[in-house]
Design an enzyme around this catalytic site. Structure first.
Site, PDB file in Angstrom:
ATOM      1  CG  ASN A  46       4.305  -1.782   4.946  1.00  0.00           C
ATOM      2  OD1 ASN A  46       5.496  -1.899   5.620  1.00  0.00           O
ATOM      3  ND2 ASN A  46       3.581  -2.655   5.020  1.00  0.00           N
ATOM      4  CB  CYS A  84      -3.507   1.538   7.146  1.00  0.00           C
ATOM      5  SG  CYS A  84      -3.234   2.863   8.319  1.00  0.00           S
ATOM      6  NE  ARG A  85      -4.542   1.371   1.783  1.00  0.00           N
ATOM      7  CZ  ARG A  85      -4.421   2.306   0.667  1.00  0.00           C
ATOM      8  NH1 ARG A  85      -5.208   2.048  -0.166  1.00  0.00           N
ATOM      9  NH2 ARG A  85      -3.220   2.954   0.712  1.00  0.00           N
ATOM     10  CB  SER A  86       0.267  -3.368   2.723  1.00  0.00           C
ATOM     11  OG  SER A  86       1.216  -2.690   3.442  1.00  0.00           O
ATOM     12  CG  ASP A 143      -5.143   5.887   2.595  1.00  0.00           C
ATOM     13  OD1 ASP A 143      -5.110   5.487   3.653  1.00  0.00           O
ATOM     14  OD2 ASP A 143      -4.203   6.579   1.896  1.00  0.00           O
ATOM     15  CB  CYS A 198      -0.870  -0.017   1.192  1.00  0.00           C
ATOM     16  SG  CYS A 198      -0.014  -0.018   2.905  1.00  0.00           S
TER      17      CYS A 198
HETATM   18  P1  4NP Z   1      -1.793   2.779   4.159  1.00  0.00           P
HETATM   19  O1  4NP Z   1      -2.277   3.959   4.926  1.00  0.00           O
HETATM   20  O2  4NP Z   1      -1.274   3.111   2.873  1.00  0.00           O
HETATM   21  O3  4NP Z   1      -3.023   1.782   4.173  1.00  0.00           O
HETATM   22  O4  4NP Z   1      -0.599   2.168   5.016  1.00  0.00           O
HETATM   23  C1  4NP Z   1      -1.576   5.356   4.907  1.00  0.00           C
HETATM   24  C2  4NP Z   1      -0.605   5.486   5.923  1.00  0.00           C
HETATM   25  C3  4NP Z   1       0.041   6.781   6.049  1.00  0.00           C
HETATM   26  C4  4NP Z   1      -0.204   7.533   5.038  1.00  0.00           C
HETATM   27  C5  4NP Z   1      -1.083   7.565   4.180  1.00  0.00           C
HETATM   28  C6  4NP Z   1      -1.584   6.355   3.739  1.00  0.00           C
HETATM   29  N1  4NP Z   1       0.636   9.022   5.242  1.00  0.00           N
HETATM   30  O5  4NP Z   1       0.417   9.743   4.366  1.00  0.00           O
HETATM   31  O6  4NP Z   1       1.351   8.863   6.056  1.00  0.00           O
END
Ligand code: 4NP
Length: 166
Positions: free
Chosen positions: A18, A20-22, A133, A15
């Site tokens: 790294n 939340c989703r992945s 997201d 994602c």
């Molecule tokens: P992820 O979510 O891609 O599912 O891990 C996010 C986590 C952090 C950020 C964006 C999306 N960020 O902008 O810090």
């Protein structure tokens, strides 16, 4: 050759952050492997296209929601590397931005063939075409991610197992 003698299938979930989703996808897939005594047949990891949170545990909100479903997320954030395209058989992105970034990073056409969208594994009739997201969302966003991942990871597992048998 039976399943035990085959090389493990290596899957990398990707994602943006790294956190939340992945890492949640990694935790969900690992739990399916545990339930099916299939841990030795797979290698599972996750990574982010961005590098904002390297070394961190998953987002505390994601860990709380995952724990409510019996999943402990212990991955430490890392960024996707060029070597990942050598090391993994399948590289699975959560949304179209992840897929675009992965295709840009792929070192060869052959490597780019390893890239898939998580939505390819959603059950028919799914209301989404990506894993949204949740970072700027409330609790429902995290629950939605886990619902989509539990559905997609089970379909992914079943499809890989049926491929192995053929
Ligand atoms: P992820 O979510 O891609 O599912 O891990 C996010 C986590 C952090 C950020 C964006 C999306 N960020 O902008 O810090």
């Amino acid at each position: 050759m039976n399943n035990q003698e085959k090389k493990p299938v290596k899957i990398l979930f990707v994602c943006l952050g790294n956190i939340c989703r992945s890492p949640a996808a990694e935790g969900v897939f690992l739990e399916i492997l545990r339930e099916n005594q299939a841990l030795e047949r797979y290698t599972v990891d996750s990574a982010g296209t961005g590098g904002y949170h390297i070394g961190e545990l998953p987002d505390s909100r994601m860990r709380v929601h995952a724990r409510q479903r019996g999943l402990e997320l212990v991955h430490h954030c890392r960024q996707v590397t060029t070597e990942d395209f050598e090391d993994f058989d399948l590289i699975i992105g959560m949304d179209s931005m992840n897929l675009t970034n992965l295709r840009r990073k792929a070192p060869s056409v052959e490597a780019a063939r390893k890239i898939h969208g998580m939505a390819e594994f959603f059950s028919p009739g799914a209301r989404y075409d990506h894993v949204p997201d949740p970072y700027y969302e409330g609790a429902e966003g995290f629950e939605l991610v886990l619902d989509l991942l539990q559905d997609a990871c089970l379909n992914l597992y079943n499809s890989l197992e049926s491929e192995k048998r053929n």
